[in-house]
Design a protein around this motif. Sequence first.
Motif, short mmCIF file in Angstrom:
data_model
loop_
_atom_site.label_atom_id
_atom_site.label_comp_id
_atom_site.label_asym_id
_atom_site.label_seq_id
_atom_site.Cartn_x
_atom_site.Cartn_y
_atom_site.Cartn_z
N GLY B 110 7.04 -8.58 11.17
CA GLY B 110 7.10 -9.92 12.15
C GLY B 110 5.93 -10.62 12.64
O GLY B 110 5.98 -11.77 13.40
N THR B 111 4.87 -10.21 12.01
CA THR B 111 3.55 -10.88 12.39
C THR B 111 2.43 -11.01 11.21
O THR B 111 2.88 -9.88 10.41
CB THR B 111 2.72 -10.22 13.69
OG1 THR B 111 3.56 -10.06 14.88
CG2 THR B 111 1.47 -10.87 13.82
N LEU B 112 2.05 -12.03 10.96
CA LEU B 112 1.20 -12.07 9.97
C LEU B 112 -0.26 -13.14 10.52
O LEU B 112 -0.04 -13.98 11.33
CB LEU B 112 1.92 -13.05 8.85
CG LEU B 112 1.05 -13.08 7.41
CD1 LEU B 112 0.98 -11.96 6.62
CD2 LEU B 112 1.72 -14.19 6.69
N ILE B 113 -1.25 -12.32 9.98
CA ILE B 113 -2.57 -12.98 10.36
C ILE B 113 -2.98 -13.82 9.15
O ILE B 113 -3.12 -13.34 8.19
CB ILE B 113 -3.84 -12.01 10.57
CG1 ILE B 113 -3.20 -10.95 11.64
CG2 ILE B 113 -4.87 -12.75 11.24
CD1 ILE B 113 -3.29 -11.35 13.07
N CYS B 114 -3.37 -14.93 9.35
CA CYS B 114 -3.81 -15.68 8.23
C CYS B 114 -4.93 -16.41 8.56
O CYS B 114 -5.16 -17.09 9.62
CB CYS B 114 -2.52 -16.41 7.50
SG CYS B 114 -1.63 -17.68 8.38
N GLN B 115 -5.44 -17.24 7.40
CA GLN B 115 -6.81 -18.09 7.53
C GLN B 115 -6.27 -19.44 8.51
O GLN B 115 -5.10 -19.84 8.07
CB GLN B 115 -6.95 -18.54 6.27
CG GLN B 115 -8.41 -19.30 5.75
CD GLN B 115 -8.46 -19.30 4.57
OE1 GLN B 115 -7.51 -19.78 3.80
NE2 GLN B 115 -9.78 -19.26 4.00
N VAL B 126 9.65 -19.91 14.08
CA VAL B 126 8.33 -19.16 13.77
C VAL B 126 7.30 -19.83 14.95
O VAL B 126 7.24 -20.99 14.73
CB VAL B 126 7.81 -19.49 12.29
CG1 VAL B 126 6.41 -18.88 12.15
CG2 VAL B 126 8.77 -18.55 11.11
N SER B 127 6.59 -18.87 15.59
CA SER B 127 5.80 -19.50 16.31
C SER B 127 4.38 -19.13 15.81
O SER B 127 3.87 -18.08 15.22
CB SER B 127 5.58 -18.84 17.73
OG SER B 127 5.07 -17.56 17.97
N LEU B 128 3.35 -20.34 15.94
CA LEU B 128 2.00 -20.56 15.44
C LEU B 128 1.04 -20.26 16.76
O LEU B 128 1.16 -20.68 17.79
CB LEU B 128 1.44 -21.79 14.92
CG LEU B 128 2.79 -22.43 14.11
CD1 LEU B 128 2.46 -23.88 13.59
CD2 LEU B 128 2.80 -21.53 12.71
N ASP B 152 4.13 -15.44 14.22
CA ASP B 152 5.11 -14.53 14.67
C ASP B 152 6.47 -15.07 14.54
O ASP B 152 6.74 -16.28 14.71
CB ASP B 152 4.95 -14.63 16.20
CG ASP B 152 3.77 -13.64 16.66
OD1 ASP B 152 3.78 -12.42 15.92
OD2 ASP B 152 2.91 -14.03 17.28
N GLY B 153 7.34 -14.16 14.28
CA GLY B 153 8.88 -14.37 14.18
C GLY B 153 9.36 -13.41 12.88
O GLY B 153 8.97 -12.45 12.65
N GLN B 187 -1.19 -8.32 6.86
CA GLN B 187 -0.50 -7.77 8.02
C GLN B 187 -1.42 -7.20 9.05
O GLN B 187 -2.49 -6.86 8.67
CB GLN B 187 0.08 -6.44 7.24
CG GLN B 187 1.44 -6.74 7.04
CD GLN B 187 2.30 -5.50 6.72
OE1 GLN B 187 1.74 -4.84 5.58
NE2 GLN B 187 3.14 -4.68 7.51
N PRO B 188 -1.05 -7.10 10.39
CA PRO B 188 -1.97 -6.78 11.44
C PRO B 188 -2.22 -5.53 11.24
O PRO B 188 -3.15 -5.02 12.15
CB PRO B 188 -0.95 -7.12 12.61
CG PRO B 188 0.27 -7.39 12.22
CD PRO B 188 0.24 -7.79 10.81
#
Lengths: 361, 265
Positions: B110-115, B126-128, B152-153, B187-188
């Motif tokens: 449900g969460t991705l950390i990206c550049q 999807v929320s930024l 998130d989403g 991934q977090p």
Amino acid sequence: MIAKARLFGDGLPATGESAVVKIVGATLLVQSDSAQHRAGIDSLRLRMVGFDESGIEFSWNDVDGSRAVQVLDKESVQALLARPELASSPQWLALQSGNRRNSVRRFFGWNVVAVIVLLPALLLLAFVWQADRIAAAAASRIPIGQEVELGDRAFAGMAASLHLLDSGPDFDAVAALGQKLTHGSKYRYRFHVAKADVVNAFALPGGIVVVNSGLIDGTRTAEELAGVLAHEIQHVELRHSLNAVVKQLGLQGLWLLITGDAGSTLAGSTVLQLTSLKFSRDAEEQADAKGFDTLVANGIDPRGMIDFFDVMAAKEQVSPPELLSTHPTSAGRKRALAAKQASLQGRSFEPLSLGFWPPRE
Amino acid sequence: MAMDVVDYEIFGNDMQYVEVELDPGEAAVGEAGAMMMMQDGIEMDTIFGDGSQQQSGLLGKLLGAGKRLVTGESLFTTIFHNESQSKRRVAFAAPYPGKIVPVKLSDVGGTLICQKDSFLCAARGVSLGIAFQRRLGVGLFGGEGFIMQKLDGDGLVFVHAGGMLMRRDLQPGEKLRVDTGCVVAFQPSVDFDIQYVGKLKSALFSGEGLFFATLTGPGRVWLQSLPLSRLANRIIASAPAAGGRSVGEGSVLGALGGLLDGDND
């Protein structure tokens, strides 16, 4: 109390499986999509995880290999820590003391960064704060010859726009009073009268003093005019305008250094500003006090100087509060001088007589 | 949060674009300026913030928009919704050579950390957000700065980065040392840290800088082979107009050869 979590481990997808975690007694229960796992709290290894390190990872080994379950969202972490079995476990206590050490280190680190970032700004502030003192020290190294040259250049630049009245009784009075007040000075003074209605007089570095005819008309006695001259002469003697120029140059240079912005040519604009320069409150008060002393030393009644502030006060009916203005108000300066006058304890002065001035109607 | 399930197709090799197929009523969120084409029947709405359901109310919207500013995205996002009665397509193009990677957020928890700046488009919902790097060393030397983007989403997001994108799955405790700047997303559950290269000689002359970024499992990570800044550096360095050398275009005649070859650029 069920916490959302993600389960990783041998035989599971690398991105993990969604799971829920709960603590029952001294056991951690993990219900994932595919299976249920349980592990004693005392057999768990704990670690802070997540991008902001607010999550907890529990890892252990079972018959299938190693397992790790991560609880990332803050509410779930709080809910788990509400259980004394976990909150008082030796692993959690050890982790927490590590956390505390880390946060202390981090606090110092961030402060160091803040200092590095703020240092140039602080330096500038320090310079601005001590600018007067630094400028005075720098200005004291400038020889009088250069000071005179600077004043002459400034005067030459503005002489065209001044209508000088360098003859007549007003000029003679100014020159005579000026000579009386400046004998023995290391500067060679040149006095001028300019035709202008504004009640004003100014001094340039090196000994040029210009008095507006409007000011002369406003004075009622020779003592008042002498008071004004004594004040302006002290601006020269105390090198106020030179200090102000040096300060301005220094600050501009410093600004240039910090911002890297060259702006316009420095020296040229500064000579121009010399004419519109405002002295600081300190400089004005200093010139008042020293001027007062000069008058007394020359046997001129300083009450003329004090009285002249009434003329000035009449001109500044609408003025900003003293603290906001760079110039102290006439009333404030008059009060300071009246106090000095009181300390003379009624010493009497002979009336100042120039004979031809002030002209009697 | 209702997520739209979208079908997509990625075209191109090194300069890619993604075509998203929207069912009637479905919508996609695009980074402003990323839209390449859209079919008839797709309506475009520009909204303040990121269009997720979380931000209702003016304050929430302002907060969301502020976050987008900090992460280098623009203040507005554009929503493309299909108002027709049949399937319609909208395409989003990558802004520089690289790969577009689809990530289904529900697959990664449900969460991705990206550049920063790597978001291209996503299914509506999807929320930024931003993820702030609290570790000083990582923020300064990790190559990604102090601010990263948090998506998130549950739906699909399309992330773009330079060169080739590599996906790697890390087992718990497995560590990958990465050149700084090459981390695109993770991934977090993955621990993102830095590590000193180890030897003074390497630090000075290996060309890898003083630090590696390290990624420690468990979880999935995405790496890029060519960060945009590196590509830009090379281009500037060899752009004669910008004072660079023209490599490989000269001849034994030197500058004279340059005059004779008829290429006046």
